[in-house]
Design a protein around this motif. Structure first.
Motif, PDB file in Angstrom:
ATOM      1  N   ARG A 115       0.216  -8.494   6.759  1.00 27.23           N
ATOM      2  CA  ARG A 115       0.138  -8.997   5.382  1.00 27.23           C
ATOM      3  C   ARG A 115      -0.625  -8.053   4.458  1.00 27.23           C
ATOM      4  O   ARG A 115      -0.515  -8.144   3.246  1.00 27.23           O
ATOM      5  N   ASP A 116      -1.429  -7.147   5.035  1.00 23.71           N
ATOM      6  CA  ASP A 116      -2.136  -6.147   4.234  1.00 23.71           C
ATOM      7  C   ASP A 116      -1.225  -4.975   3.872  1.00 23.71           C
ATOM      8  O   ASP A 116      -1.530  -4.211   2.962  1.00 23.71           O
ATOM      9  N   ILE A 117      -0.122  -4.846   4.594  1.00 23.41           N
ATOM     10  CA  ILE A 117       0.762  -3.697   4.456  1.00 23.41           C
ATOM     11  C   ILE A 117       2.047  -4.031   3.703  1.00 23.41           C
ATOM     12  O   ILE A 117       2.488  -3.265   2.850  1.00 23.41           O
ATOM     13  N   ILE A 118       2.650  -5.160   4.040  1.00 22.14           N
ATOM     14  CA  ILE A 118       3.926  -5.537   3.428  1.00 22.14           C
ATOM     15  C   ILE A 118       3.863  -6.945   2.866  1.00 22.14           C
ATOM     16  O   ILE A 118       3.010  -7.745   3.249  1.00 22.14           O
ATOM     17  N   LYS A 119       4.790  -7.214   1.943  1.00 21.69           N
ATOM     18  CA  LYS A 119       4.913  -8.589   1.456  1.00 21.69           C
ATOM     19  C   LYS A 119       6.377  -8.885   1.185  1.00 21.69           C
ATOM     20  O   LYS A 119       7.183  -7.999   0.918  1.00 21.69           O
ATOM     21  N   TYR A 120       6.699 -10.162   1.284  1.00 22.22           N
ATOM     22  CA  TYR A 120       8.051 -10.656   1.031  1.00 22.22           C
ATOM     23  C   TYR A 120       8.072 -11.250  -0.365  1.00 22.22           C
ATOM     24  O   TYR A 120       7.205 -12.041  -0.721  1.00 22.22           O
ATOM     25  N   ILE A 121       9.041 -10.836  -1.153  1.00 25.22           N
ATOM     26  CA  ILE A 121       9.192 -11.321  -2.520  1.00 25.22           C
ATOM     27  C   ILE A 121      10.378 -12.282  -2.536  1.00 25.22           C
ATOM     28  O   ILE A 121      11.482 -11.915  -2.172  1.00 25.22           O
ATOM     29  N   GLU A 122      10.128 -13.493  -2.969  1.00 21.03           N
ATOM     30  CA  GLU A 122      11.190 -14.494  -2.982  1.00 21.03           C
ATOM     31  C   GLU A 122      11.182 -15.249  -4.304  1.00 21.03           C
ATOM     32  O   GLU A 122      10.123 -15.537  -4.857  1.00 21.03           O
ATOM     33  N   THR A 123      12.374 -15.554  -4.778  1.00 20.97           N
ATOM     34  CA  THR A 123      12.501 -16.401  -5.960  1.00 20.97           C
ATOM     35  C   THR A 123      13.145 -17.716  -5.522  1.00 20.97           C
ATOM     36  O   THR A 123      13.666 -17.823  -4.402  1.00 20.97           O
ATOM     37  N   ASP A 124      13.114 -18.713  -6.373  1.00 19.27           N
ATOM     38  CA  ASP A 124      13.762 -19.988  -6.052  1.00 19.27           C
ATOM     39  C   ASP A 124      15.245 -19.787  -5.779  1.00 19.27           C
ATOM     40  O   ASP A 124      15.821 -20.425  -4.910  1.00 19.27           O
ATOM     41  N   ASN A 125      15.853 -18.877  -6.540  1.00 22.67           N
ATOM     42  CA  ASN A 125      17.262 -18.547  -6.346  1.00 22.67           C
ATOM     43  C   ASN A 125      17.518 -18.010  -4.943  1.00 22.67           C
ATOM     44  O   ASN A 125      18.494 -18.380  -4.299  1.00 22.67           O
ATOM     45  N   ASP A 126      16.639 -17.135  -4.482  1.00 19.42           N
ATOM     46  CA  ASP A 126      16.782 -16.551  -3.145  1.00 19.42           C
ATOM     47  C   ASP A 126      16.735 -17.639  -2.078  1.00 19.42           C
ATOM     48  O   ASP A 126      17.535 -17.651  -1.161  1.00 19.42           O
ATOM     49  N   ILE A 161       0.844  -1.191   0.000  1.00 23.22           N
ATOM     50  CA  ILE A 161       0.000   0.000   0.000  1.00 23.22           C
ATOM     51  C   ILE A 161       0.881   1.243   0.000  1.00 23.22           C
ATOM     52  O   ILE A 161       2.071   1.163   0.282  1.00 23.22           O
ATOM     53  N   ASN A 162       0.284   2.380  -0.287  1.00 21.59           N
ATOM     54  CA  ASN A 162       0.967   3.650  -0.116  1.00 21.59           C
ATOM     55  C   ASN A 162       0.678   4.071   1.323  1.00 21.59           C
ATOM     56  O   ASN A 162      -0.425   4.534   1.643  1.00 21.59           O
ATOM     57  N   VAL A 163       1.651   3.879   2.188  1.00 23.93           N
ATOM     58  CA  VAL A 163       1.458   4.087   3.628  1.00 23.93           C
ATOM     59  C   VAL A 163       1.036   5.518   3.937  1.00 23.93           C
ATOM     60  O   VAL A 163       0.102   5.749   4.717  1.00 23.93           O
ATOM     61  N   ILE A 164       1.685   6.496   3.330  1.00 23.00           N
ATOM     62  CA  ILE A 164       1.367   7.903   3.604  1.00 23.00           C
ATOM     63  C   ILE A 164      -0.081   8.203   3.232  1.00 23.00           C
ATOM     64  O   ILE A 164      -0.809   8.842   3.994  1.00 23.00           O
ATOM     65  N   SER A 165      -0.522   7.729   2.080  1.00 18.52           N
ATOM     66  CA  SER A 165      -1.915   7.963   1.655  1.00 18.52           C
ATOM     67  C   SER A 165      -2.899   7.329   2.626  1.00 18.52           C
ATOM     68  O   SER A 165      -3.918   7.938   2.972  1.00 18.52           O
ATOM     69  N   GLU A 166      -2.586   6.115   3.056  1.00 18.73           N
ATOM     70  CA  GLU A 166      -3.480   5.432   3.996  1.00 18.73           C
ATOM     71  C   GLU A 166      -3.515   6.141   5.345  1.00 18.73           C
ATOM     72  O   GLU A 166      -4.574   6.244   5.970  1.00 18.73           O
ATOM     73  N   LEU A 167      -2.362   6.641   5.804  1.00 16.25           N
ATOM     74  CA  LEU A 167      -2.338   7.394   7.060  1.00 16.25           C
ATOM     75  C   LEU A 167      -3.145   8.679   6.935  1.00 16.25           C
ATOM     76  O   LEU A 167      -3.884   9.047   7.867  1.00 16.25           O
ATOM     77  N   GLU A 168      -3.026   9.348   5.807  1.00 19.51           N
ATOM     78  CA  GLU A 168      -3.786  10.584   5.606  1.00 19.51           C
ATOM     79  C   GLU A 168      -5.285  10.318   5.609  1.00 19.51           C
ATOM     80  O   GLU A 168      -6.061  11.144   6.092  1.00 19.51           O
ATOM     81  N   LYS A 169      -5.703   9.170   5.115  1.00 17.76           N
ATOM     82  CA  LYS A 169      -7.132   8.813   5.123  1.00 17.76           C
ATOM     83  C   LYS A 169      -7.692   8.735   6.540  1.00 17.76           C
ATOM     84  O   LYS A 169      -8.880   8.981   6.747  1.00 17.76           O
ATOM     85  N   VAL A 170      -6.833   8.370   7.497  1.00 16.47           N
ATOM     86  CA  VAL A 170      -7.299   8.292   8.889  1.00 16.47           C
ATOM     87  C   VAL A 170      -6.889   9.526   9.686  1.00 16.47           C
ATOM     88  O   VAL A 170      -6.970   9.536  10.914  1.00 16.47           O
ATOM     89  N   GLY A 171      -6.438  10.569   8.972  1.00 17.81           N
ATOM     90  CA  GLY A 171      -6.155  11.847   9.613  1.00 17.81           C
ATOM     91  C   GLY A 171      -4.773  12.010  10.207  1.00 17.81           C
ATOM     92  O   GLY A 171      -4.558  12.873  11.054  1.00 17.81           O
ATOM     93  N   ILE A 172      -3.830  11.190   9.770  1.00 20.67           N
ATOM     94  CA  ILE A 172      -2.473  11.295  10.313  1.00 20.67           C
ATOM     95  C   ILE A 172      -1.514  11.770   9.230  1.00 20.67           C
ATOM     96  O   ILE A 172      -1.338  11.117   8.214  1.00 20.67           O
ATOM     97  N   ASN A 173      -0.916  12.944   9.481  1.00 24.06           N
ATOM     98  CA  ASN A 173       0.152  13.444   8.617  1.00 24.06           C
ATOM     99  C   ASN A 173       1.402  13.564   9.482  1.00 24.06           C
ATOM    100  O   ASN A 173       1.394  13.202  10.652  1.00 24.06           O
ATOM    101  N   THR A 174       2.477  14.080   8.924  1.00 22.18           N
ATOM    102  CA  THR A 174       3.737  14.161   9.665  1.00 22.18           C
ATOM    103  C   THR A 174       3.595  14.979  10.940  1.00 22.18           C
ATOM    104  O   THR A 174       4.100  14.591  11.993  1.00 22.18           O
ATOM    105  N   THR A 175       2.882  16.079  10.870  1.00 20.34           N
ATOM    106  CA  THR A 175       2.697  16.945  12.039  1.00 20.34           C
ATOM    107  C   THR A 175       1.933  16.223  13.145  1.00 20.34           C
ATOM    108  O   THR A 175       2.338  16.243  14.307  1.00 20.34           O
TER     109      THR A 175
END
Length: 100
Positions: free
Chosen positions: A79-90, A25-39
């Motif tokens: 799991r709604d916020i982050i995900k792990y990307i893995e390949t067979d090589n990894d 997700i775009n964390v900043i956009s989601e935080l702004e939706k719930v009224g949280i900005n940097t300030t």
């Protein structure tokens, strides 16, 4: 929706093992939706300035405490916020490092 990948380093037996974690997700956009900005984040102490900067730049190297707060504020699971990307090589690289 923007997906941002950041390579982070995990240390296993003092040897670096690379993994890729990205925000779903775009964390900043989601935080702004719930009224949280940097300030607001700084004023209330929910997130520090450095953590907000990481959210803005897509840096996923945040603490578990900050991930917990983010989940609470956004009413999401990790799991709604982050995900792990893995390949067979990894997987093979990681397993071989663990065998050393």
């Amino acid at each position: 929706m923007t997906f941002i990948s950041v390579v982070s380093t995990i240390y296993y037996k003092r040897k670096a093992v690379l993994s890729v974690i990205e925000y779903k997700i775009n964390v900043i956009s989601e935080l702004e939706k719930v009224g949280i900005n940097t300030t607001v984040a700084k004023k209330t102490g929910i997130f520090g300035q450095e953590t907000m900067k990481k959210f803005r730049t897509g840096d996923t190297s945040i603490s578990l405490d900050n991930l917990n707060r983010l989940c609470c504020v956004l009413e999401m699971q990790p799991r709604d916020i982050i995900k792990y990307i893995e390949t067979d090589n990894d997987r093979e690289k990681i397993l071989s490092k663990m065998r050393e």
